[in-house]
Design an enzyme around this catalytic site. Structure first.
Site, PDB file in Angstrom:
ATOM      1  N   CYS A 271     -53.524 -87.033   1.187  1.00  0.00           N
ATOM      2  CA  CYS A 271     -54.127 -87.703   2.349  1.00  0.00           C
ATOM      3  C   CYS A 271     -55.146 -86.828   3.051  1.00  0.00           C
ATOM      4  O   CYS A 271     -56.337 -87.103   3.047  1.00  0.00           O
ATOM      5  CB  CYS A 271     -53.034 -88.086   3.356  1.00  0.00           C
ATOM      6  SG  CYS A 271     -51.704 -89.021   2.678  1.00  0.00           S
TER       7      CYS A 271
HETATM    8  N1  SAJ Z   1     -50.826 -78.235   7.129  1.00  0.00           N
HETATM    9  C1  SAJ Z   1     -51.233 -77.046   7.699  1.00  0.00           C
HETATM   10  N2  SAJ Z   1     -51.048 -76.867   9.029  1.00  0.00           N
HETATM   11  C2  SAJ Z   1     -50.485 -77.835   9.818  1.00  0.00           C
HETATM   12  C3  SAJ Z   1     -50.091 -79.047   9.212  1.00  0.00           C
HETATM   13  C4  SAJ Z   1     -50.263 -79.227   7.871  1.00  0.00           C
HETATM   14  O1  SAJ Z   1     -51.741 -76.160   7.010  1.00  0.00           O
HETATM   15  O2  SAJ Z   1     -50.334 -77.613  11.015  1.00  0.00           O
HETATM   16  C5  SAJ Z   1     -51.074 -78.447   5.701  1.00  0.00           C
HETATM   17  C6  SAJ Z   1     -49.814 -78.743   4.930  1.00  0.00           C
HETATM   18  O3  SAJ Z   1     -49.224 -77.561   4.447  1.00  0.00           O
HETATM   19  C7  SAJ Z   1     -50.340 -79.605   3.779  1.00  0.00           C
HETATM   20  C8  SAJ Z   1     -51.516 -80.342   4.412  1.00  0.00           C
HETATM   21  O4  SAJ Z   1     -51.880 -79.595   5.579  1.00  0.00           O
HETATM   22  O5  SAJ Z   1     -50.803 -78.798   2.728  1.00  0.00           O
HETATM   23  C9  SAJ Z   1     -51.181 -81.766   4.818  1.00  0.00           C
HETATM   24  O6  SAJ Z   1     -50.002 -81.687   5.546  1.00  0.00           O
HETATM   25  P1  SAJ Z   1     -49.472 -82.927   6.463  1.00  0.00           P
HETATM   26  O7  SAJ Z   1     -48.398 -82.380   7.337  1.00  0.00           O
HETATM   27  O8  SAJ Z   1     -50.610 -83.582   7.119  1.00  0.00           O
HETATM   28  O9  SAJ Z   1     -48.731 -83.840   5.429  1.00  0.00           O
HETATM   29  P2  SAJ Z   1     -49.211 -85.012   4.508  1.00  0.00           P
HETATM   30  O10 SAJ Z   1     -50.375 -84.685   3.668  1.00  0.00           O
HETATM   31  O11 SAJ Z   1     -47.989 -85.482   3.838  1.00  0.00           O
HETATM   32  O12 SAJ Z   1     -49.741 -86.071   5.569  1.00  0.00           O
HETATM   33  C10 SAJ Z   1     -48.985 -87.201   5.832  1.00  0.00           C
HETATM   34  C11 SAJ Z   1     -49.976 -88.159   6.436  1.00  0.00           C
HETATM   35  N3  SAJ Z   1     -49.401 -89.475   6.454  1.00  0.00           N
HETATM   36  C12 SAJ Z   1     -50.206 -90.503   6.137  1.00  0.00           C
HETATM   37  O13 SAJ Z   1     -51.358 -90.378   5.798  1.00  0.00           O
HETATM   38  C13 SAJ Z   1     -49.571 -91.831   6.220  1.00  0.00           C
HETATM   39  C14 SAJ Z   1     -50.321 -87.753   7.859  1.00  0.00           C
HETATM   40  O14 SAJ Z   1     -51.025 -88.820   8.509  1.00  0.00           O
HETATM   41  C15 SAJ Z   1     -49.084 -87.441   8.639  1.00  0.00           C
HETATM   42  O15 SAJ Z   1     -49.453 -87.082   9.973  1.00  0.00           O
HETATM   43  C16 SAJ Z   1     -48.379 -86.297   7.959  1.00  0.00           C
HETATM   44  O16 SAJ Z   1     -47.921 -86.813   6.698  1.00  0.00           O
HETATM   45  C17 SAJ Z   1     -47.206 -85.787   8.770  1.00  0.00           C
HETATM   46  O17 SAJ Z   1     -47.285 -85.850  10.023  1.00  0.00           O
HETATM   47  O18 SAJ Z   1     -46.271 -85.254   8.164  1.00  0.00           O
END
Ligand code: SAJ
Length: 441
Positions: A271
């Protein structure tokens, strides 16, 4: 309109779901659990066969529930699109990746559209759920559907409703995550929100498909940009010899106006690294440069190289070079406690370290083996396949450096600290440990 609502109320309304992955299958189960008859469509015969045998393959779906729903005949699957001639609604949950030049690849949507249009019929509702740029529903789906002579909002209904599935989230799932819904016409919204309101606690209607498409892109662009900011703050804090994690934790005490995001080895997942680029690509058609999106992508994409550069500095302090150093990578998935490698920045880190002739070992309880190739379609006979090594005292003691790249909860961090000589912690997994051997991002 009322006869459709009655059909929905009586559960005589046949639900179609195209794409039975981490979005489509939970949605199909949610409809089936609410006593709808559901037919899932997927090109992957493996998925189709598993579902028809009541075998679950999505962690967020309950195994027993799926088996029960299949046994009761509420849920079945097929790879035959002709079943669409009998469905009342179809929700499209197919991938929207980027192509090799980091531009939107809407081919999955186009291919599905060309199947759906064959069976589009009076009273049918079509809902696109795949994350995409504003305008996709109106520009790619609507004209083709209306070329059949059927009129949107009268003969059939068309809407966009972004998926908000967060794989592995222990709290939020399909039913209790508010669902944004934008129809082409008010009638599309009325039918769609009535149907989805039967299975989801809160529906958030918006005025158009474009607004709904923009909502999802904003949600994930917001994350990408704030993660990019956290990563750049981390780079600056390192130059200032400040612990960025302490700074973010302290800033988090502000009870308003601040939401913590954290630095890391880069941006992974299906995403966040991808969705914002759908918007920046669309804006190029308006000759507009989406600066924040481009800059965040640049910073986030560069983090693997930054991690490697810090690794070189750490080994250098031990009078070692990356070349021939034994380096243990802990965690390769794109975020903790899941088994998903998609777009994982750790693959880039490992690739870069291998290019510099490091002697790489890895451990990940969720990934037994993986090819050091970001795009699985590029795996070939020359691709390097690595296997997860058991995490032992002996292994740790042999290492010149241990890098924590994904902070799985299952790791025994005390054991890792006690038995390692030097650790580079890119996730603040070792927060609270006081030991010279630990270097934080
Ligand atoms: N990450 C960081 N720092 C942060 C948060 C995330 O480096 O503070 C990295 C994570 O390690 C990962 C990437 O960013 O590699 C994405 O992480 P994510 O927490 O955004 O997780 P995703 O990719 O599973 O995003 C999903 C998304 N859901 C949908 O698109 C429906 C996102 O909108 C959600 O907000 C997210 O999950 C969530 O909150 O867990």
């Amino acid at each position: 309109m009322n006869n459709i609502k009655n059909k929905i109320d009586k559960r005589e309304y046949l639900i179609g779901i195209i794409g039975l992955g981490y979005v489509g299958l939970p949605l199909a189960v949610e409809f089936a659990r609410n006593n709808f008859n559901v037919i899932g469509i997927d090109l992957d015969e493996g998925k189709v066969n598993k579902i028809n045998k009541g075998i679950n393959y999505i962690k967020d779906v309950d195994d027993t529930l799926l088996a029960t729903l299949v046994k009761k005949g509420k849920l079945k699957a097929t790879n035959d699109f002709s079943v669409l001639k009998d469905v009342d609604s179809v929700s499209i949950c197919v991938p929207t990746p980027l192509n090799k030049t980091k531009e939107p690849d809407v081919s999955y949507i186009v291919n599905v559209r060309d199947e759906v249009v064959k069976y589009l019929h009076k009273g049918m509702l079509v809902v696109l759920e795949s994350t995409t740029y504003p305008g996709t529903t109106d520009e790619i789906l609507l004209p083709v559907f209306e070329s059949t002579g059927l009129k949107v909002g009268e003969d059939f209904y068309l809407a966009f409703s972004p998926e908000r599935v967060d794989p592995g989230n222990p709290v939020y799932h399909t039913k209790n995550t508010p669902k944004v819904f934008g129809g082409v016409t008010p009638a599309c919204n009325e039918i769609g929100t009535y149907l989805y309101g039967k299975i989801i606690d809160k529906i958030v209607p918006v005025s158009s498909t474009r607004a709904a498409e923009a909502v999802k892109i904003l949600e994930n662009t917001y994350r990408s940009i704030n993660i990019g900011l956290a990563n750049e703050i981390a780079i600056m804090c390192d130059k200032l010899n400040i612990n960025v994690w302490e700074v973010i934790d302290a800033a988090s005490t502000k009870p308003f106006g601040f939401q913590a995001f954290y630095p890391g080895p880069g941006l992974g997942g299906h995403c966040i690294p991808i969705d914002p680029l759908y918007l920046s690509w669309k804006m190029k058609l308006f000759n507009y440069n989406a600066k924040f999106i481009t800059l965040a992508d640049e910073i986030n994409s560069n983090m693997p190289k930054y991690i490697v550069s810090r690794t070189a500095d750490i080994l250098n302090d031990k009078a070692k070079s990356i070349k021939n150093s034994k380096i243990l990578i802990l965690g390769v998935t794109y975020k903790k406690d899941i088994d998903d490698l998609r777009e994982s920045p750790v693959i880039d880190i490992v690739s870069e370290l291998l290019n510099k002739k490091a002697n790489i070992f890895y451990n990940d309880p969720y990934i037994n083996e993986f090819y050091v190739v970001r795009d699985p379609s590029e795996i070939d006979k020359d691709s390097i396949l690595l296997h997860s090594t058991e995490l032992s005292k002996e292994l740790l003691k042999q290492m010149d450096l241990v890098i924590i790249t994904t902070n799985h909860s299952s790791y025994d961090y005390k054991f890792i600290v006690e038995n390692s000589d030097k650790i580079f912690d890119t996730r603040n997994a070792l927060k609270g440990f006081k030991d010279e051997k630990i270097v934080y991002l």
